[in-house]
Motif scaffolding. Sequence first.
Motif, short mmCIF file in Angstrom:
data_model
loop_
_atom_site.label_atom_id
_atom_site.label_comp_id
_atom_site.label_asym_id
_atom_site.label_seq_id
_atom_site.Cartn_x
_atom_site.Cartn_y
_atom_site.Cartn_z
N VAL A 1 36.62 -50.79 -43.09
CA VAL A 1 37.43 -51.67 -43.93
C VAL A 1 36.55 -52.85 -44.33
N GLN A 2 36.33 -53.01 -45.63
CA GLN A 2 35.38 -54.01 -46.11
C GLN A 2 36.09 -55.11 -46.90
N THR A 3 35.72 -56.36 -46.67
CA THR A 3 36.26 -57.44 -47.51
C THR A 3 35.47 -57.45 -48.82
N VAL A 4 36.19 -57.60 -49.93
CA VAL A 4 35.55 -57.64 -51.24
C VAL A 4 36.16 -58.77 -52.08
N LEU A 5 35.36 -59.33 -52.97
CA LEU A 5 35.79 -60.48 -53.77
C LEU A 5 36.09 -60.10 -55.21
N GLY A 6 37.09 -60.75 -55.80
CA GLY A 6 37.29 -60.63 -57.24
C GLY A 6 38.73 -60.48 -57.73
N HIS A 7 39.54 -59.65 -57.07
CA HIS A 7 40.85 -59.35 -57.66
C HIS A 7 41.92 -60.37 -57.28
N THR A 8 41.99 -60.75 -55.98
CA THR A 8 43.02 -61.73 -55.59
C THR A 8 42.49 -62.87 -54.72
N GLY A 9 41.37 -62.66 -54.05
CA GLY A 9 40.93 -63.61 -53.03
C GLY A 9 41.35 -63.14 -51.64
N GLY A 10 41.85 -61.92 -51.56
CA GLY A 10 42.23 -61.35 -50.26
C GLY A 10 42.23 -59.83 -50.35
N ASP A 11 41.08 -59.29 -50.74
CA ASP A 11 41.01 -57.85 -51.02
C ASP A 11 40.17 -57.09 -49.99
N LEU A 12 40.59 -55.84 -49.75
CA LEU A 12 39.85 -54.94 -48.88
C LEU A 12 39.56 -53.64 -49.62
N ALA A 13 38.38 -53.07 -49.37
CA ALA A 13 38.06 -51.71 -49.82
C ALA A 13 37.86 -50.88 -48.56
N ILE A 14 38.23 -49.61 -48.62
CA ILE A 14 38.22 -48.78 -47.41
C ILE A 14 37.30 -47.58 -47.63
N ALA A 15 36.24 -47.51 -46.80
CA ALA A 15 35.25 -46.43 -46.94
C ALA A 15 35.45 -45.39 -45.85
N VAL A 16 35.31 -44.12 -46.24
CA VAL A 16 35.29 -43.02 -45.28
C VAL A 16 33.89 -42.40 -45.39
N PRO A 17 32.93 -42.89 -44.58
CA PRO A 17 31.51 -42.53 -44.79
C PRO A 17 31.26 -41.02 -44.68
N ASP A 18 31.93 -40.33 -43.73
CA ASP A 18 31.61 -38.90 -43.56
C ASP A 18 32.08 -38.05 -44.74
N ALA A 19 32.98 -38.59 -45.56
CA ALA A 19 33.48 -37.85 -46.73
C ALA A 19 32.95 -38.43 -48.04
N LYS A 20 32.17 -39.54 -47.94
CA LYS A 20 31.66 -40.23 -49.14
C LYS A 20 32.80 -40.58 -50.10
N VAL A 21 33.83 -41.20 -49.54
CA VAL A 21 34.98 -41.64 -50.35
C VAL A 21 35.16 -43.13 -50.15
N LEU A 22 35.41 -43.84 -51.24
CA LEU A 22 35.73 -45.27 -51.17
C LEU A 22 37.05 -45.52 -51.89
N ASN B 1 44.88 -56.08 -64.23
CA ASN B 1 45.66 -57.32 -64.14
C ASN B 1 44.77 -58.41 -63.55
N LEU B 2 44.49 -59.44 -64.35
CA LEU B 2 43.57 -60.51 -63.94
C LEU B 2 44.29 -61.74 -63.42
N ILE B 3 45.60 -61.65 -63.19
CA ILE B 3 46.40 -62.85 -62.88
C ILE B 3 45.81 -63.70 -61.77
N ASP B 4 45.30 -63.07 -60.72
CA ASP B 4 44.76 -63.81 -59.58
C ASP B 4 43.23 -63.70 -59.49
N GLY B 5 42.63 -63.10 -60.51
CA GLY B 5 41.23 -62.70 -60.37
C GLY B 5 40.20 -63.73 -60.78
N SER B 6 38.96 -63.46 -60.35
CA SER B 6 37.78 -64.13 -60.87
C SER B 6 36.91 -63.02 -61.43
N VAL B 7 36.79 -62.95 -62.75
CA VAL B 7 35.99 -61.88 -63.38
C VAL B 7 34.53 -61.99 -62.92
N LYS B 8 34.08 -63.21 -62.71
CA LYS B 8 32.70 -63.42 -62.24
C LYS B 8 32.47 -62.73 -60.89
#
Length: 310
Positions: A164-185, A198-205
């Motif tokens: 479970v990875q923290t990522v920046l950009g969409h809301t300020g509280g986002d996670l991406a979930i990787a399954v390394p053995d299946a190469k799925v994100l 939807n950019l309502i909470d986002g930072s495009v930068k």
Amino acid sequence: MKHLLGMVATWIAAPAFAAPLPFVLKQVGPGVYAAIDGPDHKAGSNVGFVIGDDGVLVIDAFFNVDAARALVGEIHRLTPKPIRFLVNTHYHADHTGGDQALRDAGAVIIAHKNVRGWVRTNNVNLFGDRITPELKARIQALPLPDLTTDKDLTVWLGARKVVVQTVLGHTGGDLAIAVPDAKVLFTGDMLWRKIAPNLIDGSVKEWMATDAALAAMPGAAHTTYVPGHGDVADQSDVKDFNAYLGDLRRLVSEGRNSGLRDEALAQFVAPKLKALHPDWTISDRAAAAEVRYMDQELAGTKRRPVPVRD
Ligand SMILES: [Zn+2]
């Protein structure tokens, strides 16, 4: 007559599997599934799940509890293993609205720490003038996450690793979930495939920096990306989405530089953006909102959700 009534009663009491699912289930790796929102968007977003050695981890829960219950049914059809975890990619109600169905199925809810502070409050803003008293009540009763983090987290399903990875950009509280053995994100709303985001909470930068990293990560060419909205994606879709955000920023900047504002700015940008991305679904409402939020970001007046103290 009596026979007919009996038939009607049977039909009314028909089990859930008789109704068409509001999503399309797609296997994207061994024991890894994406549930893609159907063409009439009844589920509200995409979700997914990973079947491990000793249990199941679910990613997001749709907008509706009914759709989430249908997902639980599909999981139980595929495996007798218990549903142990639900990871919410962010607080937006189209991803958390069905959380209760997963909690009822036994899942511990994992989310970014900011989700706990935002899920019952900021979701009201998300709907603007389309909010109804019923929807407001439903938002205010959404389950709060049990386990929160602002750092990366490894969840073990027996020997199966889920990152479970923290990522920046969409809301300020986002996670991406990787399954390394299946190469799925599972990207959550860090990626939209051929649908205006939807950019309502986002930072495009921040968002573009994250997606550039996701498209360049080790193994990216062989990775399956499950977006928050739109069909199952690959590396070229991540690059295409980043190009879309780049085009939006450039066009809004050009319009601003020639003195255009508000409605005139939207009318300058939207046709050009649609022409550059002819195979995308970009409603007029979505385009106008994107231009408005991009304009605010470039002007330095964009408001983003503020983290709440525990
Ligand atoms: Zn979202």
